[in-house]
Design a protein around this motif. Sequence first.
Motif, PDB file in Angstrom:
ATOM      1  N   ALA A  49       0.830  -1.214   0.000  1.00  0.00           N
ATOM      2  CA  ALA A  49       0.000   0.000   0.000  1.00  0.00           C
ATOM      3  C   ALA A  49       0.857   1.252   0.000  1.00  0.00           C
ATOM      4  O   ALA A  49       0.624   2.195  -0.779  1.00  0.00           O
ATOM      5  N   TYR A  50       1.880   1.289   0.861  1.00  0.00           N
ATOM      6  CA  TYR A  50       2.725   2.480   0.958  1.00  0.00           C
ATOM      7  C   TYR A  50       3.545   2.673  -0.315  1.00  0.00           C
ATOM      8  O   TYR A  50       3.673   3.803  -0.816  1.00  0.00           O
ATOM      9  N   SER A  51       4.112   1.578  -0.851  1.00  0.00           N
ATOM     10  CA  SER A  51       4.924   1.666  -2.067  1.00  0.00           C
ATOM     11  C   SER A  51       4.085   2.156  -3.243  1.00  0.00           C
ATOM     12  O   SER A  51       4.518   3.005  -4.026  1.00  0.00           O
ATOM     13  N   VAL A  54       3.445   5.920  -2.896  1.00  0.00           N
ATOM     14  CA  VAL A  54       4.610   6.736  -3.263  1.00  0.00           C
ATOM     15  C   VAL A  54       4.732   6.844  -4.775  1.00  0.00           C
ATOM     16  O   VAL A  54       4.927   7.942  -5.325  1.00  0.00           O
ATOM     17  N   ILE A  55       4.613   5.703  -5.472  1.00  0.00           N
ATOM     18  CA  ILE A  55       4.778   5.700  -6.922  1.00  0.00           C
ATOM     19  C   ILE A  55       3.674   6.512  -7.609  1.00  0.00           C
ATOM     20  O   ILE A  55       3.935   7.336  -8.484  1.00  0.00           O
ATOM     21  N   ARG A  56       2.430   6.311  -7.179  1.00  0.00           N
ATOM     22  CA  ARG A  56       1.310   6.993  -7.827  1.00  0.00           C
ATOM     23  C   ARG A  56       1.238   8.472  -7.449  1.00  0.00           C
ATOM     24  O   ARG A  56       0.827   9.302  -8.255  1.00  0.00           O
ATOM     25  N   LYS A  57       1.652   8.811  -6.222  1.00  0.00           N
ATOM     26  CA  LYS A  57       1.567  10.194  -5.756  1.00  0.00           C
ATOM     27  C   LYS A  57       2.570  11.085  -6.482  1.00  0.00           C
ATOM     28  O   LYS A  57       2.241  12.180  -6.939  1.00  0.00           O
ATOM     29  N   ASP A  63       3.446   3.313 -15.939  1.00  0.00           N
ATOM     30  CA  ASP A  63       2.565   2.161 -16.059  1.00  0.00           C
ATOM     31  C   ASP A  63       1.806   1.937 -14.755  1.00  0.00           C
ATOM     32  O   ASP A  63       2.369   1.994 -13.670  1.00  0.00           O
ATOM     33  N   LYS A  64       0.521   1.677 -14.872  1.00  0.00           N
ATOM     34  CA  LYS A  64      -0.347   1.555 -13.692  1.00  0.00           C
ATOM     35  C   LYS A  64      -0.395   0.143 -13.117  1.00  0.00           C
ATOM     36  O   LYS A  64      -0.917  -0.066 -12.024  1.00  0.00           O
ATOM     37  N   VAL A 107      12.897   4.461  -9.917  1.00  0.00           N
ATOM     38  CA  VAL A 107      11.917   5.415 -10.452  1.00  0.00           C
ATOM     39  C   VAL A 107      12.192   6.830  -9.943  1.00  0.00           C
ATOM     40  O   VAL A 107      12.097   7.806 -10.689  1.00  0.00           O
ATOM     41  N   VAL A 108      12.580   6.953  -8.662  1.00  0.00           N
ATOM     42  CA  VAL A 108      12.725   8.265  -8.026  1.00  0.00           C
ATOM     43  C   VAL A 108      14.069   8.915  -8.340  1.00  0.00           C
ATOM     44  O   VAL A 108      14.135  10.112  -8.661  1.00  0.00           O
ATOM     45  N   ILE A 109      15.142   8.154  -8.259  1.00  0.00           N
ATOM     46  CA  ILE A 109      16.492   8.730  -8.303  1.00  0.00           C
ATOM     47  C   ILE A 109      17.108   8.710  -9.696  1.00  0.00           C
ATOM     48  O   ILE A 109      17.777   9.663 -10.104  1.00  0.00           O
ATOM     49  N   MET A 110      16.899   7.633 -10.435  1.00  0.00           N
ATOM     50  CA  MET A 110      17.591   7.465 -11.717  1.00  0.00           C
ATOM     51  C   MET A 110      17.210   8.570 -12.711  1.00  0.00           C
ATOM     52  O   MET A 110      16.028   8.845 -12.905  1.00  0.00           O
ATOM     53  N   PRO A 111      18.204   9.194 -13.350  1.00  0.00           N
ATOM     54  CA  PRO A 111      17.894  10.195 -14.391  1.00  0.00           C
ATOM     55  C   PRO A 111      17.363   9.513 -15.639  1.00  0.00           C
ATOM     56  O   PRO A 111      17.176   8.296 -15.667  1.00  0.00           O
ATOM     57  N   ASP A 112      17.110  10.276 -16.694  1.00  0.00           N
ATOM     58  CA  ASP A 112      16.579   9.722 -17.935  1.00  0.00           C
ATOM     59  C   ASP A 112      17.429   8.541 -18.396  1.00  0.00           C
ATOM     60  O   ASP A 112      18.662   8.605 -18.416  1.00  0.00           O
TER      61      ASP A 112
END
Length: 409
Positions: A49-51, A54-57, A63-64, A107-112
């Motif tokens: 739930a928490y993960s 974070v991803i959706r917020k 991708d959903k 998803v959060v840290i990696m650049p393009d």
Amino acid sequence: MKSSVKYEKRLLKLIYLLCLLLFTNLALLPKEFDYKAMGIGVLLCGIIAYSHYVIRKFYPDGDKFLFVFASILAVVGVAVIYRLKPVDAMKQLVWVILGIIAYILIVVIMPDLKSFAKYKKIYLIGTLVLMPMGFVYGKLFHVETWGATNWVYIGPFSFQPSEFGKIALVLYLSSALMSYENKGRFKGDFKQLIQPALVAMYSMACMVLQTDLGSVLIFFGISVTMLYITTSKKKYVFACLGLSSVGAIAAYKMFRHVKERVAIWQDPWGYDVGGQIVQGLYAISSGGLFGSGLGRGLPEYIPVATSDFIFAAICEELGMIFAVGIMIIYFLMFYRGIRAAFVTNEKFSQIVAVGFSTMIACQTLVIIGGVFKVIPLTGITLPLISYGGSSMLTIFFALGILQKISEEA
């Protein structure tokens, strides 16, 4: 957009329900209520739930469903392993948490991702070093695991270098093939493909020496698929199939362990070491369509039930219908990964998405095919379900990259 979010929320609710039902069942199996099992179920629900929040917020455009499908498989894996061996389930839970953390960090840290296309030499070096590492370590220290030399032990820790080598190989092939140009002449095309072909053959040769035949099939599937997606030429695919047939015959003639695997596949009842295939088939047939019920089967008679033969244990206690549902989840995960390749315009990202999607699909098909005796059995893990830290981390890493690609697109 609203429709996909609605379906996503429905799936999440079903995941929580599945998780709580599985672990409530496990908690009720002993004479005294197993609070540890119930605690694992609640913890998994909270982590998922928490993960997801974070991803959706913070990254709502990707991708959903990739993370949702991965969560379903991870929940089933931890539950079945807890049923078989609770100590291993606690370790598996840690690996799942670390895998999810890696997924989110990518998803959060990696650049393009396109900025990583220029590191072809680093991926090449990683591939060249990781692929033979298990073989060299096994020969130096005389270490074998189930007849294979594909593990490295450092104190209390162990890992499979080839699992991380798969990641390096996909990234290398992607960076090498992204510059391919159709010049219309065989000689011009061949020059562009010779180095990637040699690296792929080197990787498969290392796996043959380690008696890790499952990885050979996976690497072949990855290489041929990426080659076809890049060149769109069927003649290269047929050439690879022809060369692989010659290589398979040569390996059968040269290596005793290849002959043994084929002989056991043809007649598992005639060999003592074929007992694991026989027990797996008995378990699958005894489960029927609906299974004997979680905790009511005899999966302890299946050798290596928490890793190589966990799918047979699932078929026995949860039934063939549940097992088919798991295969559908894998297919949908493959579809979402390939979809990420279609929604991005970056060549490197497209090839990476195809490579990682094929990696997961091939690994799933090879181990399920071996359990059902469709192909010779190979000791590899069922992605996200089988016990094993190396596999768990590499699969979540690959899924994180696919999520990143979809987010960028």
